[in-house]
Design an enzyme around this catalytic site. Structure first.
Site, PDB file in Angstrom:
ATOM      1  N   GLU A 164       0.803  -1.231   0.000  1.00  0.00           N
ATOM      2  CA  GLU A 164       0.000   0.000   0.000  1.00  0.00           C
ATOM      3  C   GLU A 164       0.832   1.275   0.000  1.00  0.00           C
ATOM      4  OE1 GLU A 164      -2.826  -0.239   3.205  1.00  0.00           O
ATOM      5  OE2 GLU A 164      -3.902  -1.888   2.269  1.00  0.00           O
ATOM      6  N   GLU A 369      -5.688  -8.427   1.010  1.00  0.00           N
ATOM      7  CA  GLU A 369      -6.290  -8.008   2.287  1.00  0.00           C
ATOM      8  C   GLU A 369      -7.762  -7.703   2.067  1.00  0.00           C
ATOM      9  OE1 GLU A 369      -4.397  -4.993   4.698  1.00  0.00           O
ATOM     10  OE2 GLU A 369      -2.402  -5.641   4.057  1.00  0.00           O
TER      11      GLU A 369
END
Ligand code: BG6
Length: 471
Positions: A164, A369
């Site tokens: 991320e 995720e």
């Protein structure tokens, strides 16, 4: 019932080093930015010192992964275990630890899927170079990545350079911007760090392709699907620009090797164009990602936001869900229910995200995720987390629908395998399929207790996604 998921679909689960391992200074490990930030909150919540103590329990934990039937385990390597000060001596004990983890996974037919950098930059690189602001950190990362490819690449075939990147650059603390208050200076530093991380990503992609036989590597993106708050054309544009500034500017750079026009315009007008070298272009353009990993939790709304004298074009407000003057203002979607921690629950947004990413880049996708943070209760040795089962079921169903839409998907890894250190809420907010018996202020016995979601997910995996409704 027939499954829509391909036979080799990678059902798994995820974690990250600083959130699960503990042993923050054992066997030569150096201090990371994640440790540093967590210690600032030690008086109010759990920190990285023990976390879920995976470091001392990995054997038992991998046995549980086997019992669950996991095909892959997505986890991160702590850079500070391999090179404690970021760019100096290699720490053999760190390499030994990950060899033990990787070998145990492989013995149990679980494919290791490794993230190289999950929010835990070596703190020594902050002291030496102000972290990602400097190109020294870019080359330190390339060296670290190459060490991992050399040591583990014979067995690890799936890699992610950064977790991320598009999210950490929004959160000043995570990119070690601590003292600076001047917003323009912060944005300039952020833009430089972001660009440097893109360069580091490209160097790691190329090194992986050179060094790891049959290796595949791709970014983990914090996904964003933004709905216009109204059907006014300016709000529709605002929603598009929010996705552009939260996700696509970065994925375009990874895919095409250059920033898109609207992003260059922003960098120019805000006066924060990062330093780039001519020779970077060749590196950025040659690095081709093999897949895109999607981290998906929630969606948002946006409406137009005017700039004015006090708030010039491109200035921001907020962190993870920042609004940008002249482009978009963020808000929650009034049509969606939210989790107890305020995240909108929106499985159909996942179907949209998967379709969008696939149509734009034509690369296979994997979820690394997706999960529900909740305050679980342990009752007579059981955790009845039906709410989590409902959340995961609806999101896996969204993946099935995306596959029907023609999206190529490699796998699904919920966050998280077991309860671990949540960034803002320690062990109060839990995501795991397995309960870790500790609280924020008492480590208790750290016992692993299978939640109802564990038993449900086992059936999902066993049936290759056909039995979603079987609790
Ligand atoms: C993701 C991160 O953005 O969100 C994880 O990659 C993190 O590290 C997860 O734990 C959930 O966020 P939080 O703040 O609830 O821990």
């Amino acid at each position: 019932m027939k499954s829509i998921f391909p036979d080799n679909f990678l059902w798994g689960a995820s974690s990250s080093a600083f959130q699960i391992e503990g042993a923050y200074n054992e066997d030569g490990k150096g201090l990371s930015v994640a440790d540093f930030n967590s210690f600032k909150k030690s008086h109010i919540q759990a920190d990285t010192r023990i976390a879920a103590d995976f470091y001392h329990n990995f054997d038992e934990d991998i046995n549980l992964m086997k019992e669950l039937g996991m095909k892959t385990y997505r986890f991160s390597i702590a850079w500070t275990r391999i090179i404690p000060d970021g760019d100096g001596e290699i720490n053999q004990k760190g390499i030994d630890f990950y060899n033990k983890v990787i070998n145990k996974l492989i013995e149990n037919n679980i494919e290791p899927f490794v993230t190289l950098y999950h929010f835990d930059l070596p703190f020594a690189l902050v002291k030496k170079y102000n972290g990602w602001e400097s190109r020294e950190t870019v080359f330190a990362f390339e060296r670290y990545a190459k060490i991992c490819f050399k040591e583990f690449g014979d067995r690890v075939k799936l890699w992610q350079p950064h977790n991320e990147q598009n999210l950490i650059v929004r959160v000043e603390e995570r990119i070690n911007i601590y003292e600076e208050k001047d917003q323009l200076k912060i944005d300039k530093m952020r833009a430089q760090m972001d660009y440097n991380m893109c360069l580091a990503h490209a160097l790691a992609v190329n090194a992986c392709h050179e060094m790891v036989e049959n290796g595949k590597i791709g970014p983990a993106v914090s996904s964003s699907v933004t709905y216009p708050l109204t059907s006014k054309p300016e709000d529709v544009y605002a929603a598009r620009m929010n996705d552009n500034f939260k996700v696509y500017y970065m994925l375009d750079m990874h895919h095409y090797g250059e920033y898109p026009g609207y992003y260059m315009k922003y960098l120019n007008e805000r006066g924060i164009m990062p330093y780039m070298e001519e020779s970077d272009k060749t590196i950025l353009k040659s690095a081709k990602m093999d897949f895109i990993a999607v981290n998906y939790y929630r969606t948002n709304c946006a409406e137009a936001l005017e700039s004015d004298d006090e708030h010039p074009f491109g200035s921001r407000e907020g962190t993870v869900d920042f609004s940008m003057y002249g482009l978009f203002k963020m808000s929650m979607n009034p049509n969606l229910k939210a989790s107890e921690y305020g995240a909108s629950i929106d499985p159909s947004g996942l179907r949209v995200a998967l379709n969008e990413y696939y149509q734009r880049y034509h690369l296979p996708l994997i979820i690394t995720e997706n999960g529900l943070g909740a305050h679980d209760t342990l009752e007579n040795g059981r955790v009845h987390d039906d709410y989590r089962i409902d959340y995961l079921k609806s999101h896996i169903n969204a993946c099935a629908l995306a596959i029907e839409d023609g999206v190529e998907m490699m796998g699904y890894c919920p966050w998280s395998f077991m309860d671990l250190l949540s960034s803002a809420q320690g062990f109060r907010k839990r995501y795991g399929l397995i309960y870790t018996n500790r609280t924020d202020d008492d480590i208790l016995d750290l016992k692993r207790i299978k939640k109802d979601s564990f038993y449900w997910y086992k059936k999902v995996i066993d049936s290759n996604g056909a039995l979603l409704d079987d609790k």
